[in-house]
Enzyme design. Structure first.
Site, mmCIF file in Angstrom:
data_model
loop_
_atom_site.group_PDB
_atom_site.id
_atom_site.type_symbol
_atom_site.label_atom_id
_atom_site.label_comp_id
_atom_site.label_asym_id
_atom_site.label_seq_id
_atom_site.Cartn_x
_atom_site.Cartn_y
_atom_site.Cartn_z
ATOM 1 N NE ARG A 69 -19.637 -13.332 -25.784
ATOM 2 C CZ ARG A 69 -19.307 -14.522 -26.295
ATOM 3 N NH1 ARG A 69 -18.758 -15.455 -25.528
ATOM 4 N NH2 ARG A 69 -19.531 -14.790 -27.561
ATOM 5 C CD GLN A 101 -15.147 -18.778 -37.927
ATOM 6 O OE1 GLN A 101 -14.182 -19.070 -37.228
ATOM 7 N NE2 GLN A 101 -15.074 -17.895 -38.900
ATOM 8 C CG ASN A 102 -20.417 -14.510 -36.071
ATOM 9 O OD1 ASN A 102 -19.234 -14.718 -35.798
ATOM 10 N ND2 ASN A 102 -20.788 -13.623 -36.962
ATOM 11 C CB VAL A 103 -22.515 -18.156 -30.546
ATOM 12 C CG1 VAL A 103 -21.425 -19.176 -30.819
ATOM 13 C CG2 VAL A 103 -21.963 -16.988 -29.725
ATOM 14 C CG HIS A 132 -17.538 -21.930 -33.442
ATOM 15 N ND1 HIS A 132 -16.645 -20.919 -33.727
ATOM 16 C CD2 HIS A 132 -16.933 -23.074 -33.848
ATOM 17 C CE1 HIS A 132 -15.563 -21.428 -34.289
ATOM 18 N NE2 HIS A 132 -15.712 -22.741 -34.380
ATOM 19 C CB CYS A 164 -30.131 -31.184 -16.631
ATOM 20 S SG CYS A 164 -31.025 -32.270 -17.729
HETATM 21 C C1 BJW Z 1 -14.350 -6.816 -39.736
HETATM 22 C C2 BJW Z 1 -15.137 -5.836 -39.173
HETATM 23 C C3 BJW Z 1 -16.072 -5.257 -40.008
HETATM 24 C C4 BJW Z 1 -13.866 -6.497 -37.631
HETATM 25 N N1 BJW Z 1 -16.166 -5.661 -41.259
HETATM 26 N N2 BJW Z 1 -14.448 -7.205 -40.986
HETATM 27 C C5 BJW Z 1 -5.374 -26.806 -36.365
HETATM 28 C C6 BJW Z 1 -4.274 -26.007 -36.149
HETATM 29 C C7 BJW Z 1 -4.078 -25.357 -34.912
HETATM 30 C C8 BJW Z 1 -4.985 -25.507 -33.870
HETATM 31 C C9 BJW Z 1 -6.092 -26.302 -34.098
HETATM 32 C C10 BJW Z 1 -6.274 -26.941 -35.319
HETATM 33 N N3 BJW Z 1 -7.447 -27.633 -35.260
HETATM 34 C C11 BJW Z 1 -8.003 -27.422 -34.037
HETATM 35 C C12 BJW Z 1 -7.195 -26.621 -33.302
HETATM 36 C C13 BJW Z 1 -7.443 -26.138 -31.905
HETATM 37 C C14 BJW Z 1 -8.426 -24.984 -31.844
HETATM 38 C C15 BJW Z 1 -7.879 -23.858 -32.706
HETATM 39 O O1 BJW Z 1 -8.269 -23.651 -33.849
HETATM 40 N N4 BJW Z 1 -6.964 -23.075 -32.144
HETATM 41 C C16 BJW Z 1 -6.352 -21.955 -32.900
HETATM 42 C C17 BJW Z 1 -6.809 -20.627 -32.276
HETATM 43 C C18 BJW Z 1 -4.877 -22.112 -32.868
HETATM 44 N N5 BJW Z 1 -9.732 -25.416 -32.272
HETATM 45 C C19 BJW Z 1 -10.604 -25.999 -31.425
HETATM 46 O O2 BJW Z 1 -10.301 -26.245 -30.277
HETATM 47 C C20 BJW Z 1 -11.957 -26.407 -31.988
HETATM 48 N N6 BJW Z 1 -12.227 -27.752 -31.636
HETATM 49 C C21 BJW Z 1 -11.577 -28.774 -32.190
HETATM 50 O O3 BJW Z 1 -10.763 -28.633 -33.070
HETATM 51 O O4 BJW Z 1 -11.926 -29.988 -31.659
HETATM 52 C C22 BJW Z 1 -11.184 -31.152 -32.079
HETATM 53 C C23 BJW Z 1 -11.687 -32.320 -31.254
HETATM 54 C C24 BJW Z 1 -12.034 -33.488 -31.904
HETATM 55 C C25 BJW Z 1 -12.479 -34.583 -31.144
HETATM 56 C C26 BJW Z 1 -12.577 -34.484 -29.760
HETATM 57 C C27 BJW Z 1 -12.238 -33.300 -29.116
HETATM 58 C C28 BJW Z 1 -11.795 -32.206 -29.865
HETATM 59 C C29 BJW Z 1 -13.074 -25.586 -31.320
HETATM 60 C C30 BJW Z 1 -12.980 -24.131 -31.599
HETATM 61 C C31 BJW Z 1 -14.059 -23.389 -30.823
HETATM 62 C C32 BJW Z 1 -13.937 -21.870 -30.947
HETATM 63 N N7 BJW Z 1 -14.789 -21.257 -30.014
HETATM 64 C C33 BJW Z 1 -14.916 -19.807 -30.002
HETATM 65 C C34 BJW Z 1 -15.839 -19.409 -28.834
HETATM 66 C C35 BJW Z 1 -17.289 -19.775 -29.203
HETATM 67 C C36 BJW Z 1 -18.231 -19.518 -28.083
HETATM 68 C C37 BJW Z 1 -18.343 -18.077 -27.719
HETATM 69 O O5 BJW Z 1 -18.642 -17.211 -28.563
HETATM 70 O O6 BJW Z 1 -18.140 -17.782 -26.548
HETATM 71 O O7 BJW Z 1 -15.438 -19.339 -31.240
HETATM 72 S S1 BJW Z 1 -13.344 -18.964 -29.899
HETATM 73 C C38 BJW Z 1 -13.784 -17.617 -30.942
HETATM 74 O O8 BJW Z 1 -12.971 -17.632 -32.147
HETATM 75 C C39 BJW Z 1 -15.220 -17.920 -31.398
HETATM 76 C C40 BJW Z 1 -15.178 -17.529 -32.841
HETATM 77 O O9 BJW Z 1 -16.252 -18.142 -33.539
HETATM 78 C C41 BJW Z 1 -13.809 -17.972 -33.273
HETATM 79 C C42 BJW Z 1 -13.313 -17.303 -34.513
HETATM 80 O O10 BJW Z 1 -13.172 -15.926 -34.326
HETATM 81 P P1 BJW Z 1 -13.495 -14.925 -35.526
HETATM 82 O O11 BJW Z 1 -14.929 -14.996 -35.861
HETATM 83 O O12 BJW Z 1 -12.551 -15.136 -36.631
HETATM 84 O O13 BJW Z 1 -13.298 -13.509 -34.806
HETATM 85 P P2 BJW Z 1 -11.955 -12.652 -34.611
HETATM 86 O O14 BJW Z 1 -12.233 -11.680 -33.540
HETATM 87 O O15 BJW Z 1 -10.766 -13.509 -34.485
HETATM 88 O O16 BJW Z 1 -11.791 -11.901 -36.013
HETATM 89 C C43 BJW Z 1 -12.680 -10.863 -36.409
HETATM 90 C C44 BJW Z 1 -12.248 -10.426 -37.805
HETATM 91 O O17 BJW Z 1 -13.202 -9.510 -38.303
HETATM 92 C C45 BJW Z 1 -10.890 -9.724 -37.843
HETATM 93 O O18 BJW Z 1 -10.117 -10.256 -38.910
HETATM 94 C C46 BJW Z 1 -11.232 -8.247 -38.116
HETATM 95 O O19 BJW Z 1 -10.256 -7.577 -38.905
HETATM 96 C C47 BJW Z 1 -12.535 -8.389 -38.855
HETATM 97 N N8 BJW Z 1 -13.471 -7.288 -38.697
HETATM 98 N N9 BJW Z 1 -14.732 -5.700 -37.820
HETATM 99 C C48 BJW Z 1 -15.291 -6.640 -41.711
HETATM 100 N N10 BJW Z 1 -16.875 -4.270 -39.533
HETATM 101 ZN ZN ZN Z 2 -29.129 -33.601 -18.270
#
Ligand code: BJW
Ligand code: ZN
Length: 257
Positions: A69, A101-103, A132, A164
């Protein structure tokens, strides 16, 4: 009035705006999204690649995926949506906060290129709040030391993975995996901007992953409104004052004109 023209009027009359972007913002740059028919999670299981448990179990596999990636993102360029947003934000300093949210670092690259065009000095490193993390940075899984410009990772076997210099633990990409906390300063700044904003513009996110997906809720709770740009409706759409359906790269230059 078209949906795009209405969105443009709403944005033009906002005094302070927070912009939440997701993978759809970078889709037209060639960066794959996560969900949907062509998304990364169609071919790769998140729990095998994007969790601390996956890294503990098979760091080589996780690094192989991120090295792929990283090289993909390195070949991508900011698209008209990044450039329009960067111009809008840099031309009226203090009015707009970008939360991504993008990396992929494309907001920063767009801001540097727009600043060059405008003859401005290079923008602050915190031009976009990257909640993120950043795929081009390494972090030590032991002592959390950051390396901004890491060497290319050889993920062909587990013994060649980067370690590291200080504590010897494995390095990992500086991104936030499922189940990991977000940097409290970064997400705190994002929520503060959302609270202060009278408009939250949400671009290209499925609005499913928390806590980032709560950014527009914070603006709504503070009395502001939401304008959404996406290819399709999301769970946020019913609460948006305006939902404009289409490509970010075509719509943002019009909405932010
Ligand atoms: C277009 C288009 C065009 C296409 N024009 N539009 C509350 C409720 C339920 C669950 C949870 C909650 N709170 C926390 C959670 C758990 C979890 C979570 O949210 N799970 C849900 C999925 C259910 N969250 C976490 O675990 C987070 N951590 C946390 O809460 O920690 C608490 C904690 C506290 C203390 C100690 C320990 C823990 C962390 C979340 C990390 C997410 N990581 C990722 C990977 C990042 C690294 C990597 O890139 O490899 O982040 S997952 C992935 O999803 C990435 C993204 O940033 C993220 C969001 O995705 P995004 O950007 O929305 O993309 P898509 O693909 O889903 O959507 C694309 C959209 O674009 C679509 O709608 C298309 O239609 C549109 N589109 N082309 C306009 N041209
Ligand atoms: Zn270290």
């Amino acid at each position: 009035m078209t949906a795009t023209a209405r969105a443009r009027t709403l944005v033009a009359s906002a005094e302070r705006m927070v912009v939440l972007t997701g993978a759809g913002m970078s889709a037209e740059s060639g960066v794959p999204t996560f969900r949907g028919p062509a998304g990364l999670w169609k071919s790769f299981r998140p729990e095998e690649l994007a969790t601390p448990r996956a890294f503990a179990r098979d760091p080589r596999l996780v690094w192989e995926w991120y090295a792929w990636r990283r090289s993909l993102v390195a070949d991508c360029q900011p698209n008209p949506a990044h450039l329009a947003l960067a111009r809008f934000a840099l031309e009226a300093p203090g009015r707009t906060t970008t939360v991504t949210q993008n990396v992929d670092g494309l907001h920063h690259r767009a801001a540097r290129s727009v600043a060059d065009d405008l003859g401005m000095s290079s923008p602050e490193p915190a031009f976009a709040l990257e909640v993120h993390g950043a795929i081009h940075r390494d972090r030590c899984s032991g002592c959390a030391r950051l390396v901004d410009t890491p060497a290319e990772v050889d993920a062909t076997d587990a013994t060649s993975l980067p370690r590291c210099d200080h504590c010897g633990h494995l390095m990992r990409p500086d991104v936030v995996w499922f189940g990991e906390p977000l940097d409290p300063d970064v997400i705190g700044a994002a929520f503060a901007a959302a609270r202060a904003a009278d408009l939250c513009l949400v671009v290209g996110t499925s609005a499913l992953v928390h806590p980032a997906a709560s950014v527009p809720d914070v603006t709504l709770r503070s009395g502001g409104i939401v304008v959404e740009v996406n290819l399709e409706p999301t769970p946020l759409s019913p609460r948006a004052t305006s939902s404009v359906m289409g490509r970010a790269g075509e719509l943002l230059p019009e909405i932010l004109a």
